[in-house]
Each structure stands twice: as C-alpha cells, then as structure tokens.
Design a protein around this motif. Structure first.
Motif, PDB file in Angstrom:
ATOM      1  N   ARG A 391       0.826  -1.214   0.000  1.00 46.50           N
ATOM      2  CA  ARG A 391       0.000   0.000   0.000  1.00 46.50           C
ATOM      3  C   ARG A 391       0.860   1.263   0.000  1.00 46.50           C
ATOM      4  N   ALA A 392       0.325   2.331  -0.552  1.00 46.56           N
ATOM      5  CA  ALA A 392       0.970   3.644  -0.464  1.00 46.56           C
ATOM      6  C   ALA A 392       1.094   4.031   1.002  1.00 46.56           C
ATOM      7  N   GLY A 393       2.212   4.669   1.348  1.00 45.97           N
ATOM      8  CA  GLY A 393       2.429   5.090   2.729  1.00 45.97           C
ATOM      9  C   GLY A 393       3.141   4.058   3.585  1.00 45.97           C
ATOM     10  N   THR A 394       3.478   2.912   2.999  1.00 47.59           N
ATOM     11  CA  THR A 394       4.184   1.884   3.745  1.00 47.59           C
ATOM     12  C   THR A 394       5.650   2.275   3.911  1.00 47.59           C
ATOM     13  N   GLN A 395       6.156   2.154   5.135  1.00 49.06           N
ATOM     14  CA  GLN A 395       7.587   2.375   5.370  1.00 49.06           C
ATOM     15  C   GLN A 395       8.355   1.153   4.887  1.00 49.06           C
ATOM     16  N   VAL A 396       9.570   1.378   4.382  1.00 44.17           N
ATOM     17  CA  VAL A 396      10.374   0.286   3.828  1.00 44.17           C
ATOM     18  C   VAL A 396      11.753   0.284   4.469  1.00 44.17           C
ATOM     19  N   ILE A 397      12.149  -0.877   4.983  1.00 46.19           N
ATOM     20  CA  ILE A 397      13.476  -1.067   5.553  1.00 46.19           C
ATOM     21  C   ILE A 397      14.209  -2.116   4.732  1.00 46.19           C
ATOM     22  N   ILE A 398      15.433  -1.791   4.297  1.00 44.33           N
ATOM     23  CA  ILE A 398      16.258  -2.746   3.557  1.00 44.33           C
ATOM     24  C   ILE A 398      17.422  -3.165   4.444  1.00 44.33           C
ATOM     25  N   ASN A 399      17.488  -4.440   4.761  1.00 46.34           N
ATOM     26  CA  ASN A 399      18.498  -4.958   5.672  1.00 46.34           C
ATOM     27  C   ASN A 399      19.784  -5.270   4.892  1.00 46.34           C
ATOM     28  N   ALA A 400      20.589  -4.216   4.664  1.00 45.59           N
ATOM     29  CA  ALA A 400      21.838  -4.378   3.918  1.00 45.59           C
ATOM     30  C   ALA A 400      22.807  -5.291   4.664  1.00 45.59           C
ATOM     31  N   TRP A 401      22.759  -5.278   5.973  1.00 46.05           N
ATOM     32  CA  TRP A 401      23.617  -6.142   6.796  1.00 46.05           C
ATOM     33  C   TRP A 401      23.309  -7.607   6.511  1.00 46.05           C
ATOM     34  N   ALA A 402      22.026  -7.959   6.461  1.00 49.31           N
ATOM     35  CA  ALA A 402      21.642  -9.349   6.205  1.00 49.31           C
ATOM     36  C   ALA A 402      21.971  -9.767   4.777  1.00 49.31           C
ATOM     37  N   ILE A 403      21.757  -8.876   3.818  1.00 49.52           N
ATOM     38  CA  ILE A 403      22.049  -9.200   2.420  1.00 49.52           C
ATOM     39  C   ILE A 403      23.541  -9.449   2.235  1.00 49.52           C
ATOM     40  N   GLY A 404      24.384  -8.663   2.899  1.00 54.53           N
ATOM     41  CA  GLY A 404      25.826  -8.831   2.792  1.00 54.53           C
ATOM     42  C   GLY A 404      26.340 -10.109   3.427  1.00 54.53           C
ATOM     43  N   ARG A 405      25.520 -10.740   4.263  1.00 53.40           N
ATOM     44  CA  ARG A 405      25.910 -11.982   4.935  1.00 53.40           C
ATOM     45  C   ARG A 405      25.054 -13.164   4.486  1.00 53.40           C
ATOM     46  N   ASP A 406      24.347 -12.996   3.394  1.00 57.85           N
ATOM     47  CA  ASP A 406      23.468 -14.053   2.901  1.00 57.85           C
ATOM     48  C   ASP A 406      24.314 -15.200   2.326  1.00 57.85           C
ATOM     49  N   PRO A 407      24.263 -16.405   2.934  1.00 51.19           N
ATOM     50  CA  PRO A 407      25.092 -17.515   2.431  1.00 51.19           C
ATOM     51  C   PRO A 407      24.718 -17.961   1.027  1.00 51.19           C
ATOM     52  N   ALA A 408      23.501 -17.625   0.579  1.00 49.60           N
ATOM     53  CA  ALA A 408      23.120 -17.967  -0.794  1.00 49.60           C
ATOM     54  C   ALA A 408      23.838 -17.087  -1.815  1.00 49.60           C
ATOM     55  N   LEU A 409      24.347 -15.936  -1.363  1.00 52.30           N
ATOM     56  CA  LEU A 409      25.038 -15.007  -2.253  1.00 52.30           C
ATOM     57  C   LEU A 409      26.547 -15.045  -2.064  1.00 52.30           C
ATOM     58  N   TRP A 410      26.971 -15.300  -0.835  1.00 52.87           N
ATOM     59  CA  TRP A 410      28.383 -15.201  -0.495  1.00 52.87           C
ATOM     60  C   TRP A 410      28.849 -16.516   0.144  1.00 52.87           C
ATOM     61  N   GLY A 411      29.762 -17.212  -0.512  1.00 47.67           N
ATOM     62  CA  GLY A 411      30.340 -18.406   0.077  1.00 47.67           C
ATOM     63  C   GLY A 411      31.126 -18.056   1.331  1.00 47.67           C
ATOM     64  N   GLU A 412      30.988 -18.889   2.373  1.00 52.25           N
ATOM     65  CA  GLU A 412      31.623 -18.604   3.670  1.00 52.25           C
ATOM     66  C   GLU A 412      31.331 -17.152   4.066  1.00 52.25           C
ATOM     67  N   SER A 413      30.061 -16.867   4.177  1.00 54.49           N
ATOM     68  CA  SER A 413      29.575 -15.483   4.225  1.00 54.49           C
ATOM     69  C   SER A 413      30.044 -14.671   5.421  1.00 54.49           C
TER      70      SER A 413
END
Length: 503
Positions: A391-413
């Motif tokens: 919906r319009a007006g929804t706040q959005v948080i992007i967890n850059a910390w979690a993405i940078g440690r995602d084992p699906a993206l980074w081997g030995e994350s």
C-alpha cells in the motif's frame, strides 16, 4: 383490511430477504477483494506496539532471523506504521531499481524534523522537486569529480599529520577510533568551512547529534502517544542539540559572508569550500531555485555528520578486520610496500595500483555496512513487489547487513575474504544488489566518492608504516568484534592497538 395486512407482511418479508441478499453480496465482495490482495507474510503482533518487541537491541540480526522464517520480504507493524522489510538481493532490486520511483520518498521522523530544520537536508527530505534540486546541488556543485579531486591536498596533508602523530605514539596504546574521528573531522572541516575547528568540542556536539537519531521517538510510530516524548525529555534533548548546532552554523555562515564581502568574486574554484559554494548558490537568482538559509544549514550539517560518521566507522572496521586476520594484513602490507618503494608516504596517485586494498575495503563494507538497515524509505503509491501488494504510505526497511551476509550469495559469508572482490564487476555505483553499503537508486548515498579516497589513503598509509598488535597480550585473532547497533554500526568497544614502526 386482512388483504392489506397480508400485503404488508409479504412486503416486509421481501424487504428482509432483500437485506439478507445485499448483506451476503457485500460480505462476499469484501471477502473476494481481500483474497485478491496478497499481503506479505507477517509475524504475530501485539496491541498498540505491533512488532516492535521483536526488533530487540540488534534489529539487523533479529530481522535477519525473522526473514528466515517469514521470507525475503515481510510486513511488520511498527506501532501504527506498516513496514515492509526486505532481506534479499532480489527484494532490494525490486524496491531500489524496478520500483525505485515508487519507493524513493522518506517517512516523516520526529528527530530528523527537529535536528534538520524540518528534514530540509538531502537525506531525510521527502521526494519531490525540492529534493531533486538539492540532489542536483550535491552532485554537480559539492561532490563532482572535479570538486572531490580539488581536496586531494587536504586529504594528503591530514593523513600525513595523522601518520606523524602515530609515529610519536609508537610503543603506547592508541585508540584508533579517536584517531580516525580526528582525521575525518579535520578533513571535513577543511573541505566544508575552509579550516580546522575546535576538534573535541565539535566532535562531541556531532556525536550527540548522531546519537539523537538512535533515540526512539514514540510519536513517529504511535502519534496519539507523542506526548510521551515530551514527558521523558527526548524532544527537549533533541531541541537543545539543534539549538547548539544552529548557533555553530550561524557563526560559520556569517564568517564566510563577511569574508566574501572583501573578496574578488572570481576566486579560484579549488579554493572554495562547501559553505562558499552554498552561499553563492543562495545569492544566485538565475537558477530558478531559492536555497533558503535553513536548507543551507541542513546541507552543511549533513556534510559534517554523515561525512565524519560513516568514514570513521568504516576505517575502524576495516583496520579491525585486518588485525584480526593476519594473513590478509600481511598480503596488504606487501602490496602497499611494493607500490610505495620506500617513499615516506603513499599518495592518491598510487591508489590506482592497489587492487587488494580496494578489495579489503569492499569486504569490510560487506560485513560492516555503515548503515546496516539503510535509511527508511516510504512508498508513494500502491505497488506490487515480488507478487505482494504494498500500500501507499508503507515504510520500507532494507536490511543491507543481512544481504551482505546471505550464504546464498556469499560463500563462507561470515569469513573475511577480500579475494572475493578481486576480478569482479562490483562497483560503488549501486548497480548491484547483493552488496549495498551505500544503498542504490535515487536515494543512494551521494557522499561515497568523497569518503572513499579518505578511507583508501588513510588505510594504505597506516598499514604501510606500522605493525599493530593488541595490548595486554591479547592475540590479534581474538579481537572482540561485537557490534553496537545505531544509525551507523560501530564496534561496541573502540579499537586499541600497540603500534610499532615497520622500517
């Protein structure tokens, strides 16, 4: 009369049936409409506070754990504010690229409104013509490649001064957080106002300013309880910091205005600082954009706080990882030593020839992004993300910390391995979404190209000139890397080292 009574009964019966049919139709339509709106999965919430209790003291980590249960995007209720949390590269890409325009505004936050003149800086102002004009000023006038390059001597002078102080401190315990704070503060001051200022006093004031953004404002999320912020004193505390900063900024602006009155208007561009440029823009009536005094002060304040805070934090984390990982430290020292060729210092021109240094910094930023949750965004219209209706007006948080440690993206994350950044296409332009230390899209951080040369130059010269061990016999591999969550992510304890000369 009996016929009339029978007719009346029949009419009442038909009317009752019609009401029942209408009621059923309305319910069915409502139910069908709800079914057709696909809402992201959500954890169970409590009355009034919603999901706030699930954030805890480490929101980046706790949101990562929740995402493992509820998915790459989930919908939380923070007080009365619906909040979308993105914890994967795919979700971040949809928000910051596919639907960037829909998500490029900012929510109204009490502390930002108090501390930044009604959120008139570039970081927290809502999306619109005003923000676009500010962004243009920042990119074209304050942070262009030519402008950043013009401050090379400032950076080299201040890094050289820092190296000299560290040489005098060899054999004693040195607080590197304090060293990096002084270095970045002096560089920002010279670039912003043309001279160094009262270091400890200004550093303390800016620290209080940044800390206020970590103070939870109940009114931002539960408006009918905003009076609580007044009762507990957080509003008055923020107002006092804002008043002190305003006095400081007024003095700086007046000093520059008085200086300009006696100057030739055709001054050398490279000699101008940020305040000079902004004052000229304020007086320029041909641009079609009126830069008000509050906006000018908000931009100066953001340059001071953001430039100092993120650079200092990034330097401390990078050096901490190097000390904790002797293999990486040795490899980097070998690279910078070969480049320096026994000269007293590494120059900015040398930074084009140190790929491993650049990989070290990128790897440190992957594990320790300066803003672990980035700054919150706000949707400006209804939009569909990964199949879910937002919906319009929804706040959005992007967890850059979690993405940078995602084992699906980074081997030995969770391992510190700079080699993963050698010979790949990841850049600071925000065009990839598995590495987001400075965000992406329209609201990405515009100051990275100012901060990066400082980080590279300081780190290169420190590891070139010194060997470092931890005090009190602590092994380097045992360095405490506990995080302290805030608007920027610091080490919980400052980095203390014993320095020794390498040559």
């Amino acid at each position: 009369m009996e016929n009339f009574s029978s007719l009346q009964t029949l009419l009442l019966t038909l009317l009752s049936c019609l009401i029942v049919v209408i009621f059923i139709c309305v319910k069915w339509i409502s139910f069908d409409s709800k079914n057709r709106i696909k809402i992201p999965p959500s954890p169970r919430k409590l009355p009034i506070i919603g999901n706030f209790h699930q954030l805890g003291s480490s929101p980046d980590l706790n949101l990562q754990l929740l995402s493992q249960k509820y998915g790459a995007i989930m919908l939380l209720q923070l007080g009365s504010i619906p909040t979308l949390v993105a914890s994967s590269a795919a979700a971040a890409q949809e928000i910051m690229k596919t639907h960037d325009l829909s998500f490029c505004s900012r929510p109204s936050l009490t502390m930002a409104n108090i501390l930044l003149y009604g959120s008139k800086g570039i970081s927290f102002s809502p999306y619109g013509e005003y923000w676009r004009q500010l962004k243009s000023i920042m990119v074209l006038k304050l942070l262009s490649n030519t402008r950043v390059k013009s401050y090379q001597k400032v950076r080299e002078d201040e890094v050289g001064h820092t190296i000299q102080l560290l040489e005098e401190s060899c054999g004693t315990i040195v607080d590197m957080r304090s060293v990096f704070g002084s270095l970045t503060n002096d560089i920002i001051c010279r670039a912003s106002v043309g001279r160094k200022l009262d270091g400890p006093k200004l550093t303390n004031l800016l620290r209080r300013f940044v800390d206020m953004f970590t103070v939870f404002s109940i009114g931002s999320y539960i408006p009918w309880l905003s009076w609580v912020d007044q009762i507990i004193g957080s509003i008055r505390k923020a107002e006092k910091v804002a008043e002190e900063l305003d006095e400081f900024l007024e003095e700086v602006i007046e000093e520059h205005e008085n200086k300009k009155k006696g100057e030739d208007t055709n001054s050398d561009e490279a000699g101008e600082d940020f305040v000079d440029i902004l004052i000229d823009l304020q007086k320029d009536k041909t641009t079609g954009f009126s830069l008000q005094r509050d906006s000018l002060k908000a931009l100066i304040l953001e340059a001071f706080s953001a430039g100092t805070e993120t650079t200092q934090t990034s330097l401390e984390w990078a050096l901490s990882e190097l000390i904790k990982n002797p293999r990486v430290m040795n490899k980097l020292q070998q690279e910078v030593t070969e480049i320096a060729q026994r000269r007293a210092m590494i120059s900015e021109e040398d930074l084009e020839k140190v790929p491993y240094l650049k990989a070290v910094i990128k790897e440190a930023l992957r594990l320790h992004p300066p803003l672990p949750l980035l700054l919150p965004r706000k949707s400006m219209q209804d939009v569909k993300v990964m199949g879910y209706d937002i919906r319009a007006g929804t706040q959005v948080i992007i967890n850059a910390w979690a993405i940078g440690r995602d084992p699906a993206l980074w081997g030995e994350s969770i391992e510190f391995k700079p080699e993963r950044f050698l010979n790949n296409s990841i850049t600071y332009q925000g065009m990839q979404f598995d590495w987001l230390p400075f965000g992406a899209g329209r609201r990405s951080c515009p100051g990275i190209h100012f901060s990066l040369p400082v980080i590279e130059l300081a780190l290169a010269n420190i590891v070139y000139k010194f060997d470092m061990v931890l005090p009190n016999g602590i092994r380097n591999e045992d360095l405490d890397m506990t995080e302290a969550f805030g608007i920027t992510m610091h080490k919980k304890s400052p980095l203390l080292v014993l320095l020794g000369p390498r040559f």
